[in-house]
Structures are given as C-alpha cells and as structure tokens.
Scaffold this motif. Structure first.
Motif: not given
Length: 62
Positions: A21-23, A36-39, A49-52
């Motif tokens: 998981w990164f931002k 904040e949005r995390r990817y 692959i995914n983000s939230f």
C-alpha cells in the motif's frame, strides 16, 4: 520507493503477489482535509491493483 513499470503484456502475465500500500507524493497542490487516497500497487510490475480513500477520524485514520 521507485517502482519500475512493465508494459501491458508484462502486467498481464504478472501474478501480483508482491504488492504493498502506497500514497502518491506531490501528485497535486490541493489535498483533501478529511483523508488521503491509498493505492495497492504490485512491486514487480507497477500495476495499480486497488485504491481507497482513508478518512481521518480524530487524531488518526479511521
């Protein structure tokens, strides 16, 4: 951490098992005050692959 991206064919045949998981850093001058949005990105091929969106709740994240 720099992740090298592969082409579409390399991303298609990747199993995406080595991910994290990164931002994004410095993506925009404007940022949301409530979170904040995390990817989730594969470290082998660089595919997202995914983000939230993680909301801030009190002193930390919810």
């Amino acid at each position: 951490m720099g992740i090298k991206q592969k082409g579409r064919i390399g991303q298609f045949f990747c199993s995406h098992k080595n991910n994290g998981w990164f931002k994004k850093v410095g993506a925009s001058h404007f940022s949301a005050l409530n979170g904040e949005r995390r990817y989730q990105i594969c470290k082998d091929c660089g595919k997202e692959i995914n983000s939230f969106f993680a909301k801030y709740e009190g002193n930390g994240l919810k």
